[in-house]
Design an enzyme around this catalytic site. Structure first.
Site, PDB file in Angstrom:
ATOM      1  N   LYS A 124     -18.822  -5.947  24.465  1.00  0.00           N
ATOM      2  CA  LYS A 124     -18.440  -4.929  25.439  1.00  0.00           C
ATOM      3  C   LYS A 124     -17.498  -5.492  26.508  1.00  0.00           C
ATOM      4  O   LYS A 124     -16.493  -4.880  26.808  1.00  0.00           O
ATOM      5  CB  LYS A 124     -19.702  -4.352  26.083  1.00  0.00           C
ATOM      6  CG  LYS A 124     -19.435  -3.253  27.096  1.00  0.00           C
ATOM      7  CD  LYS A 124     -19.176  -1.935  26.425  1.00  0.00           C
ATOM      8  CE  LYS A 124     -18.886  -0.817  27.394  1.00  0.00           C
ATOM      9  NZ  LYS A 124     -18.105   0.249  26.768  1.00  0.00           N
ATOM     10  N   ASN A 131     -21.745 -18.771  28.914  1.00  0.00           N
ATOM     11  CA  ASN A 131     -20.821 -17.682  28.584  1.00  0.00           C
ATOM     12  C   ASN A 131     -19.435 -18.123  29.062  1.00  0.00           C
ATOM     13  O   ASN A 131     -19.261 -18.375  30.247  1.00  0.00           O
ATOM     14  CB  ASN A 131     -21.296 -16.414  29.321  1.00  0.00           C
ATOM     15  CG  ASN A 131     -20.262 -15.303  29.363  1.00  0.00           C
ATOM     16  OD1 ASN A 131     -20.296 -14.464  30.236  1.00  0.00           O
ATOM     17  ND2 ASN A 131     -19.340 -15.286  28.426  1.00  0.00           N
ATOM     18  N   GLY A 132     -18.487 -18.246  28.133  1.00  0.00           N
ATOM     19  CA  GLY A 132     -17.145 -18.683  28.515  1.00  0.00           C
ATOM     20  C   GLY A 132     -16.619 -19.701  27.511  1.00  0.00           C
ATOM     21  O   GLY A 132     -17.114 -19.779  26.381  1.00  0.00           O
ATOM     22  N   ARG A 167     -22.850  -7.492  24.880  1.00  0.00           N
ATOM     23  CA  ARG A 167     -21.875  -8.539  25.222  1.00  0.00           C
ATOM     24  C   ARG A 167     -21.623  -9.500  24.058  1.00  0.00           C
ATOM     25  O   ARG A 167     -20.777 -10.393  24.166  1.00  0.00           O
ATOM     26  CB  ARG A 167     -22.367  -9.346  26.419  1.00  0.00           C
ATOM     27  CG  ARG A 167     -22.606  -8.508  27.648  1.00  0.00           C
ATOM     28  CD  ARG A 167     -23.159  -9.360  28.753  1.00  0.00           C
ATOM     29  NE  ARG A 167     -22.189 -10.302  29.237  1.00  0.00           N
ATOM     30  CZ  ARG A 167     -21.289 -10.045  30.169  1.00  0.00           C
ATOM     31  NH1 ARG A 167     -21.264  -8.874  30.742  1.00  0.00           N
ATOM     32  NH2 ARG A 167     -20.434 -10.962  30.548  1.00  0.00           N
ATOM     33  N   HIS A 172      10.583   6.497  10.925  1.00  0.00           N
ATOM     34  CA  HIS A 172      11.202   5.184  11.119  1.00  0.00           C
ATOM     35  C   HIS A 172      10.427   4.078  10.413  1.00  0.00           C
ATOM     36  O   HIS A 172      10.581   2.907  10.738  1.00  0.00           O
ATOM     37  CB  HIS A 172      11.336   4.906  12.619  1.00  0.00           C
ATOM     38  CG  HIS A 172      12.169   5.943  13.301  1.00  0.00           C
ATOM     39  ND1 HIS A 172      13.542   5.966  13.191  1.00  0.00           N
ATOM     40  CD2 HIS A 172      11.819   7.024  14.035  1.00  0.00           C
ATOM     41  CE1 HIS A 172      14.008   7.011  13.857  1.00  0.00           C
ATOM     42  NE2 HIS A 172      12.984   7.665  14.366  1.00  0.00           N
ATOM     43  N   GLU A 199      -5.959   6.234  21.082  1.00  0.00           N
ATOM     44  CA  GLU A 199      -7.371   6.088  21.438  1.00  0.00           C
ATOM     45  C   GLU A 199      -8.278   6.586  20.300  1.00  0.00           C
ATOM     46  O   GLU A 199      -9.294   5.971  19.994  1.00  0.00           O
ATOM     47  CB  GLU A 199      -7.643   6.830  22.754  1.00  0.00           C
ATOM     48  CG  GLU A 199      -9.089   6.852  23.207  1.00  0.00           C
ATOM     49  CD  GLU A 199      -9.733   5.491  23.422  1.00  0.00           C
ATOM     50  OE1 GLU A 199      -9.032   4.457  23.387  1.00  0.00           O
ATOM     51  OE2 GLU A 199     -10.972   5.449  23.578  1.00  0.00           O
ATOM     52  N   LYS A 214     -11.050   4.276  18.352  1.00  0.00           N
ATOM     53  CA  LYS A 214     -12.471   4.643  18.216  1.00  0.00           C
ATOM     54  C   LYS A 214     -12.893   4.528  16.755  1.00  0.00           C
ATOM     55  O   LYS A 214     -13.916   3.952  16.446  1.00  0.00           O
ATOM     56  CB  LYS A 214     -12.748   6.076  18.703  1.00  0.00           C
ATOM     57  CG  LYS A 214     -12.730   6.314  20.188  1.00  0.00           C
ATOM     58  CD  LYS A 214     -13.828   5.630  20.963  1.00  0.00           C
ATOM     59  CE  LYS A 214     -13.444   4.249  21.369  1.00  0.00           C
ATOM     60  NZ  LYS A 214     -12.849   3.951  22.605  1.00  0.00           N
ATOM     61  N   GLU A 217     -12.826   0.773  15.361  1.00  0.00           N
ATOM     62  CA  GLU A 217     -13.763  -0.210  15.906  1.00  0.00           C
ATOM     63  C   GLU A 217     -15.202   0.046  15.494  1.00  0.00           C
ATOM     64  O   GLU A 217     -15.995  -0.892  15.425  1.00  0.00           O
ATOM     65  CB  GLU A 217     -13.640  -0.332  17.421  1.00  0.00           C
ATOM     66  CG  GLU A 217     -14.129   0.837  18.207  1.00  0.00           C
ATOM     67  CD  GLU A 217     -13.949   0.664  19.706  1.00  0.00           C
ATOM     68  OE1 GLU A 217     -14.070  -0.451  20.210  1.00  0.00           O
ATOM     69  OE2 GLU A 217     -13.681   1.680  20.378  1.00  0.00           O
ATOM     70  N   TRP A 263     -21.501 -14.248  21.336  1.00  0.00           N
ATOM     71  CA  TRP A 263     -20.295 -13.781  20.646  1.00  0.00           C
ATOM     72  C   TRP A 263     -19.478 -15.051  20.409  1.00  0.00           C
ATOM     73  O   TRP A 263     -18.937 -15.649  21.336  1.00  0.00           O
ATOM     74  CB  TRP A 263     -19.528 -12.797  21.524  1.00  0.00           C
ATOM     75  CG  TRP A 263     -18.384 -12.148  20.811  1.00  0.00           C
ATOM     76  CD1 TRP A 263     -18.433 -11.001  20.084  1.00  0.00           C
ATOM     77  CD2 TRP A 263     -17.026 -12.585  20.773  1.00  0.00           C
ATOM     78  NE1 TRP A 263     -17.172 -10.711  19.588  1.00  0.00           N
ATOM     79  CE2 TRP A 263     -16.290 -11.670  19.993  1.00  0.00           C
ATOM     80  CE3 TRP A 263     -16.341 -13.680  21.307  1.00  0.00           C
ATOM     81  CZ2 TRP A 263     -14.927 -11.799  19.739  1.00  0.00           C
ATOM     82  CZ3 TRP A 263     -14.987 -13.812  21.056  1.00  0.00           C
ATOM     83  CH2 TRP A 263     -14.294 -12.877  20.280  1.00  0.00           C
ATOM     84  N   CYS A 290     -20.812 -12.869  25.367  1.00  0.00           N
ATOM     85  CA  CYS A 290     -22.086 -13.572  25.470  1.00  0.00           C
ATOM     86  C   CYS A 290     -22.837 -13.059  26.695  1.00  0.00           C
ATOM     87  O   CYS A 290     -22.242 -12.781  27.731  1.00  0.00           O
ATOM     88  CB  CYS A 290     -21.973 -15.076  25.598  1.00  0.00           C
ATOM     89  SG  CYS A 290     -21.115 -15.866  24.253  1.00  0.00           S
TER      90      CYS A 290
HETATM   91  C1  F6R Z   1     -12.830   0.105  23.075  1.00  0.00           C
HETATM   92  C2  F6R Z   1     -13.182  -0.673  24.239  1.00  0.00           C
HETATM   93  C3  F6R Z   1     -12.321  -1.820  24.604  1.00  0.00           C
HETATM   94  C4  F6R Z   1     -12.202  -1.941  26.116  1.00  0.00           C
HETATM   95  C5  F6R Z   1     -11.402  -3.201  26.482  1.00  0.00           C
HETATM   96  C6  F6R Z   1     -11.194  -3.312  27.975  1.00  0.00           C
HETATM   97  O1  F6R Z   1     -13.691   1.179  22.875  1.00  0.00           O
HETATM   98  O2  F6R Z   1     -14.168  -0.422  24.888  1.00  0.00           O
HETATM   99  O3  F6R Z   1     -11.084  -1.717  24.000  1.00  0.00           O
HETATM  100  O4  F6R Z   1     -11.575  -0.808  26.608  1.00  0.00           O
HETATM  101  O5  F6R Z   1     -12.086  -4.323  26.028  1.00  0.00           O
HETATM  102  O6  F6R Z   1     -12.399  -3.373  28.653  1.00  0.00           O
HETATM  103  P1  F6R Z   1     -12.505  -3.017  30.179  1.00  0.00           P
HETATM  104  O7  F6R Z   1     -12.178  -1.586  30.335  1.00  0.00           O
HETATM  105  O8  F6R Z   1     -13.944  -3.301  30.510  1.00  0.00           O
HETATM  106  O9  F6R Z   1     -11.543  -3.895  30.910  1.00  0.00           O
END
Ligand code: F6R
Length: 606
Positions: free
Chosen positions: A601, A100-101, A27, A502, A479, A483, A486, A74, A2
């Site tokens: 984010k 937010n929270g 956010r 396995h 990773e 990508k 998501e 969110w 949020c």
């Molecule tokens: C994926 C992504 C998330 C963040 C995770 C941690 O592309 O961006 O998985 O890596 O939410 O966020 P930070 O790094 O801000 O603690």
């Protein structure tokens, strides 16, 4: 999660709020709303959907109000809907609140308030706050807010406006970030810097349990006992164009393309006369007598910290753990007196990582953090922070922050190893020499974007993809899969290639593309056998490799050749084609690359 914003000044508040909310949309973006005070009444417009939908329903007619608050959501409590969207109001529409929270005790409070005759209309936890304000209001807004926060359990950043004080915005911070922007004849409140950058560079970051009361000329900050506090004003160095798309259709693509420059500038910053100097190397003390390191992080930052585990163990010869923050907190981790914690976070606001830090602090474990956003909560609560200097990362999928994290983890590791006399000067020099070639090698891979986009066309309709790697490339497999899943919503999983037999290999048939990260290093032959095994089960192989792909030509349907480097640096290169692949697959599937569904984010709730 949020985004919240508040503005008081001489500009038309609706446009300030809408533009600011767009910058906070990363956010959360399932619903949006604003509340303004106009003609001594609170006007609220809120709805499910994106900010542009709200702007359309406002018809572009300026509302001419000079004070207001806004929110991009969110959802945590209550599904995304017009009613659950913020701001929320009390019964007589005299207070409007954005939040937010999470208010953990909202059900108890709600029951109590309903008994007293308050009427609730949403399913949210937030709605208890305006009703509590209504219940406790006694003419003094600070005292009223203090009384309300005493009732609330959980995490919250709040922005409040009230008909009783039409020239004031009240902000409250406990557990979720909130900053104040100090302007000329105007002041702002926001979850994050990008939303206020076009108005001011001067900010005050609220600490835990602080309240701000602002009008357009003055800003006063209090603690939760009502005592006024003096706060330092910080000057933000980010340029405004850093938070614009700069001609790219999506932030994610812009950020992928920024990677050579981010690495190059960081190398210029830290390699001085062939030696590593990170922020004057003051942090070295933290490593003294430490024989156990525990990394904790979430998501992409967790993958970076897994790279940290591999290389720290190799070059420091000590025990290293890497934990998901959300697991670390609840598994009673063994933290000994010779343990050092390294927390990795792009935003510096991830709730689980922050709580992991707090837990370690209670046990007197020193905390070193690797963070992108200066002044973030993790930055402020750590004993020492190393900044990755990637610039603002706006795309929800992390790209440039990841490679910058890898870079700093490597530099820290090499520096400590050298100081401990494990790695010798000659070897260090060779690695640094190779490192300096990395930006151009990334540029070379970025030059293959069209080729990668063509490959994406072959696979974007599949519903499942497996990523395989060994050693450091297991990290890339994780990773790369994150990508893809998501932003394209394709089910993608990264496996250590040796694990396939396995269990997971049972999945494989002709409907499974397998992306193999297979550079020609010491694990090449082992990896090749694993690729043959899935090929024998009719998987479609996409290989990421370096050098001439003689054997791979016979096995792989698609091959992406990237430049060669030394094994320890390979993860910085081989994630780049996978970022581009995910981006192009998502585009082809018609997904919103920068704002994938259900994601935000910064994850500021548990
Ligand atoms: C994926 C992504 C998330 C963040 C995770 C941690 O592309 O961006 O998985 O890596 O939410 O966020 P930070 O790094 O801000 O603690």
């Amino acid at each position: 999660m949020c985004g919240i914003i508040g503005y008081i000044g001489n500009k038309n508040v609706d446009s300030v709020l809408l533009v600011g909310l767009e910058k906070l949309e990363y956010r959360g973006y399932d619903s949006v709303g604003i509340a303004l005070i106009s003609n001594n009444e609170i006007f609220v417009k809120k709805q499910k959907g994106r900010i542009r939908d709200l702007a359309n329903s406002l018809n572009g007619t300026p509302l001419k109000a000079k004070i207001g608050i806004g929110h991009t959501r969110w959802a945590t409590h209550g599904k995304p809907s017009d009613i659950n969207a913020h701001p929320h109001l009390d019964c007589k529409r005299r207070f409007a609140v954005v939040h937010n929270g999470v208010i953990e005790n909202f059900e108890k409070l709600k029951k109590k308030l309903i008994k007293k005759g308050h009427k609730f209309i949403s399913e949210t936890d937030t709605e208890v706050i305006p009703h509590l304000l209504e219940e406790y209001y006694n003419g003094d807004i600070l005292k009223t807010v203090l009384k309300v926060v005493r009732e609330l359990k959980g995490s919250y950043a709040l922005a409040i406006i009230s008909k009783f004080h039409p020239d004031k915005i009240i902000g409250v911070r406990k557990g979720s970030p909130l900053i104040v922007g100090i302007g000329e004849g105007e002041n702002l409140l926001s979850s994050d810097i990008p939303a206020i950058l076009s108005h001011t560079r001067k900010i005050i970051t609220l600490n835990e349990e602080e309240i701000v009361i602002m009008d357009k000329e003055n800003v006063k900050i209090y603690d939760f006992h009502g005592k006024e506090k003096r706060k330092r004003i910080r000057y933000i160095e980010w340029e405004e164009d850093m938070i614009e798309k700069g001609g790219y259709p999506y932030f994610m693509l812009k950020e992928i393309h920024e990677q050579p420059k981010v690495i190059e500038e960081n190398l210029k910053r830290v390699i001085i006369n062939g030696e590593i100097k990170i922020q004057e190397n003051e942090f070295l003390n933290f490593f003294k007598n430490k024989n156990h390191i525990i990394f904790q992080a979430a998501g992409t930052s967790y993958h970076a910290s897994l790279y940290g585990k591999y290389i720290f163990e190799k070059y420091l010869k000590i025990f290293v753990d890497s934990d998901l923050s959300s697991e670390f907190r609840y598994r009673e981790p063994l933290l000994l007196k010779n343990t050092l914690m390294i927390a990795v976070s792009q935003s510096g606001e991830t709730a689980d990582t922050l709580e992991g830090i707090r837990l370690a602090k209670k046990k007197k474990i020193p905390i070193l953090s690797i963070v992108n956003v200066k002044g973030s909560t993790i930055d402020r609560e750590s004993n020492y922070t190393i900044y990755i200097n990637a610039g603002p990362e706006i795309g929800v999928a992390s790209t440039k922050a990841y490679t910058a994290q890898l870079l700093y983890l490597l530099l820290i590791c090499l520096l400590i190893s050298y100081k401990r006399n494990i790695i010798k000067k000659k070897q260090l020099k060779e690695i640094i020499h190779e490192l300096e070639k990395i930006p151009d090698k990334i540029r070379y891979i970025l030059g293959k974007e069209e080729e990668i986009a063509e490959i994406a066309k072959k696979y974007y309709k599949f519903n499942n993809v497996i990523f395989l790697g060994r050693g450091l490339h297991y990290v890339t497999a994780l990773e790369g899969a994150l990508k893809l899943k998501e932003i394209s919503y394709i089910h993608a999983t990264g496996y250590a290639a040796g694990e396939m037999k396995h269990g997971p290999i049972a999945l494989i048939d002709k409907n499974w593309p397998v992306i193999a990260i297979i550079p020609k290093n010491y694990l090449y032959q082992k990896m090749l056998s694993n690729v043959m095994e899935v090929k024998a089960r009719e998987a479609k192989i996409i290989a990421i490799t370096d050098g001439t792909p003689t054997e791979l030509k016979k096995i792989a349907e698609s091959i992406i050749i990237i430049p060669k480097t030394i094994p320890i640096l390979e993860p910085i290169l081989n994630i780049i084609p996978l970022q581009l692949f995910a981006y192009h697959v998502a585009l082809l599937r018609g997904c919103d690359v920068d704002k994938p569904r259900n994601l935000a984010k910064s994850v500021t709730v548990e």
